[in-house]
Design a protein around this motif. Structure first.
Motif, PDB file in Angstrom:
ATOM      1  N   HIS A 119       0.878  -1.174   0.000  1.00 44.43           N
ATOM      2  CA  HIS A 119       0.000   0.000   0.000  1.00 44.43           C
ATOM      3  C   HIS A 119       0.916   1.224   0.000  1.00 44.43           C
ATOM      4  CE1 HIS A 119      -4.055   1.829   1.273  1.00 44.43           C
ATOM      5  NE2 HIS A 119      -3.277   2.796   0.801  1.00 44.43           N
ATOM      6  N   VAL A 139      -1.162  -1.031  -4.386  1.00 39.42           N
ATOM      7  CA  VAL A 139      -2.259  -0.067  -4.418  1.00 39.42           C
ATOM      8  C   VAL A 139      -1.698   1.274  -3.959  1.00 39.42           C
ATOM      9  CG1 VAL A 139      -4.471   0.615  -3.410  1.00 39.42           C
ATOM     10  CG2 VAL A 139      -4.058  -1.785  -4.029  1.00 39.42           C
ATOM     11  N   LEU A 163      -2.837  -0.692  -8.827  1.00 37.87           N
ATOM     12  CA  LEU A 163      -4.096   0.036  -8.760  1.00 37.87           C
ATOM     13  C   LEU A 163      -3.905   1.384  -8.065  1.00 37.87           C
ATOM     14  CD1 LEU A 163      -5.078  -2.849  -9.475  1.00 37.87           C
ATOM     15  CD2 LEU A 163      -7.094  -2.393  -8.077  1.00 37.87           C
ATOM     16  N   THR A 165      -6.123   4.596  -5.954  1.00 35.05           N
ATOM     17  CA  THR A 165      -7.362   5.099  -5.355  1.00 35.05           C
ATOM     18  C   THR A 165      -7.237   6.598  -5.152  1.00 35.05           C
ATOM     19  OG1 THR A 165      -6.677   4.830  -3.021  1.00 35.05           O
ATOM     20  CG2 THR A 165      -7.680   2.919  -4.113  1.00 35.05           C
ATOM     21  N   THR A 182      -8.075   0.521 -13.462  1.00 34.88           N
ATOM     22  CA  THR A 182      -7.250   0.349 -12.251  1.00 34.88           C
ATOM     23  C   THR A 182      -7.533   1.393 -11.177  1.00 34.88           C
ATOM     24  OG1 THR A 182      -5.489   1.665 -13.273  1.00 34.88           O
ATOM     25  CG2 THR A 182      -5.364  -0.747 -13.517  1.00 34.88           C
ATOM     26  N   TYR A 357     -10.336  -0.454   0.411  1.00 33.78           N
ATOM     27  CA  TYR A 357      -8.933  -0.815   0.227  1.00 33.78           C
ATOM     28  C   TYR A 357      -8.765  -2.324   0.067  1.00 33.78           C
ATOM     29  CZ  TYR A 357      -7.314   3.914   1.291  1.00 33.78           C
ATOM     30  OH  TYR A 357      -7.066   5.263   1.242  1.00 33.78           O
ATOM     31  N   ALA A 360      -9.492  -3.284  -3.391  1.00 35.18           N
ATOM     32  CA  ALA A 360      -8.380  -2.915  -4.278  1.00 35.18           C
ATOM     33  C   ALA A 360      -7.217  -3.877  -4.115  1.00 35.18           C
ATOM     34  CB  ALA A 360      -7.933  -1.486  -3.986  1.00 35.18           C
ATOM     35  N   TYR A 361      -6.926  -4.277  -2.874  1.00 33.02           N
ATOM     36  CA  TYR A 361      -5.857  -5.263  -2.653  1.00 33.02           C
ATOM     37  C   TYR A 361      -6.163  -6.544  -3.417  1.00 33.02           C
ATOM     38  CZ  TYR A 361      -4.689  -2.413   1.531  1.00 33.02           C
ATOM     39  OH  TYR A 361      -4.361  -1.406   2.404  1.00 33.02           O
ATOM     40  N   ALA A 364      -5.603  -6.136  -7.160  1.00 33.72           N
ATOM     41  CA  ALA A 364      -4.184  -6.068  -7.521  1.00 33.72           C
ATOM     42  C   ALA A 364      -3.528  -7.446  -7.450  1.00 33.72           C
ATOM     43  CB  ALA A 364      -3.458  -5.084  -6.603  1.00 33.72           C
TER      44      ALA A 364
END
Length: 381
Positions: A119, A139, A163, A165, A182, A357, A360-361, A364
């Motif tokens: 992250h 991410v 990715l 955010t 993404t 999150y 998103a993890y 990815a």
């Protein structure tokens, strides 16, 4: 910071997701420790603490003077503002080299470790090159508008396992006219048990943030004077010239500077107010202090820049300058405090942020696996 919103280690199992080994890389300008210099530091501290509370195994790569209670792996002895202040050193080879060395140490540990996901909470372009090269799922939380070095690196290093955010829809629109697959929006989350609801205010306004031109402290003071309301100003002086020339002359018995507060002192000061003034002089991606004030039941009067309209919603009033902000103060104070609290609980909870999150993890990690399988197939063919 202790995460008091009910997030526990059973959450991952309930949602069908196993705990992850997560490397969080922090921005190095300031330590990840209270009293926080700004929203990026507060966000990173809260993120790490909440991920641990959710059952993940987290390592924070940050400056060595960050909070020792965090799962800290120091990559520099001190944050760079203490040794190479940004105002004097930004754009120089010295500051670039400081960050290259520190983030290089972080990546060596990450590449040699058994992390499931990175992250990235920094603005350092090289990390995107390294993550693509090493096929490391990453991410990146974007906290700033696109600037050349970072935007160019992201565009040049597109991969299914990398990715991004943004903190708001308004922020997303500054990065991409048509967002890529993404990219997604993950609003900053507020620990609603820490930022506790107060049913009444003290009749005064409050302003909190770094005292620097792009935060507009002087605009808040002028608006408070025009509205005839007392104002409590809280935060570190990031630009002494601005404070001396533009802020200090507007302070008086009713409008008072209280210095840099952190922890419960800051929560108490925000929650006690009748209205928060937010005065971004740029298109701020989110506006964390506004959401924190709303969590306490404090309505917001703000300049209509960046994501402020998205954060405040129907729990405040927007303006364009000091004069209209003075008028907005009265309108904002009329909003029910309970409605302000409810908005944050609904839109900006810590649970929602972590869910975003974690999604998103997962994407990815899946992208890295799919890419690896495709590469293997090509070799076998």
């Amino acid at each position: 910071m202790t995460i008091s919103e009910p997030i526990d280690a059973q959450h991952a199992a309930i949602h069908g997701r196993a705990p992850l080994r997560i490397a969080v890389i922090a921005h190095l300008r300031h330590p990840i420790a209270m009293p926080f210099m700004g929203g990026m530091e507060a966000h990173c501290h809260q993120l790490v603490t909440a991920l641990v509370a959710r059952g993940h195994e987290v390592t924070l790569f940050a400056s060595g003077d960050s909070d020792p209670a965090l799962p800290l792996h120091p990559i520099a002895e001190r944050h760079y503002e203490a040794v190479l202040p940004w105002a004097q050193w930004h754009g120089t080879r010295d500051l670039t080299a400081f960050q290259d060395v520190a983030f290089g140490h972080a990546w060596d540990e990450i590449a040699g470790g058994d992390f499931d996901i990175v992250h990235n909470n920094t603005m350092h372009p090289t990390l995107h090159v390294l993550a693509k090269r090493d096929r490391k799922p990453m991410v990146t939380s974007l906290h700033v508008p696109p600037f050349a070095g970072l935007a160019d690196s992201i565009a040049a290093n597109i991969a299914a396992w990398m990715l991004q955010t943004t903190t708001s829809r308004a922020h997303l629109a500054t990065w991409w006219t048509t967002p890529p697959d993404t990219a997604s929006v993950v609003h900053n989350g507020i620990d609603t048990a820490r930022w506790q609801f107060r049913s009444t205010g003290n009749g005064r306004a409050v302003w909190a943030g770094r005292i620097t031109p792009n935060k507009g402290t002087a605009v808040a003071l002028e608006a408070a004077r025009l509205a005839g309301i007392g104002l409590d100003v809280i935060g570190p002086i990031d630009c002494m010239d601005y404070f001396t020339d533009h802020v200090a002359p507007l302070l008086d018995e009713a409008r008072v500077y209280h210095g840099h507060l952190g922890g419960e002192a800051l929560v108490d000061a925000i929650g006690a107010a009748s209205v928060l003034l937010s005065t971004p002089m740029w298109d701020e991606p989110f506006g964390l202090i506004a959401a924190e004030a709303l969590a306490c039941g404090v309505p917001v009067a703000a300049l209509d820049r960046g994501a402020m309209r998205e954060v405040v919603g129907d729990c405040g009033a927007l303006a364009t300058d000091a004069a209209t902000l003075a008028e907005a103060i009265g309108r904002a104070r009329a909003f029910p405090r309970a409605a302000c609290r409810e908005r944050v609980t609904r839109e900006f909870s810590l649970t929602s942020m972590l869910d975003g999150y974690e999604a998103a993890y997962a994407a990815a990690i899946a992208g890295a696996r799919a890419s690896s399988c495709a590469s293997t197939t090509e070799v076998l063919a």
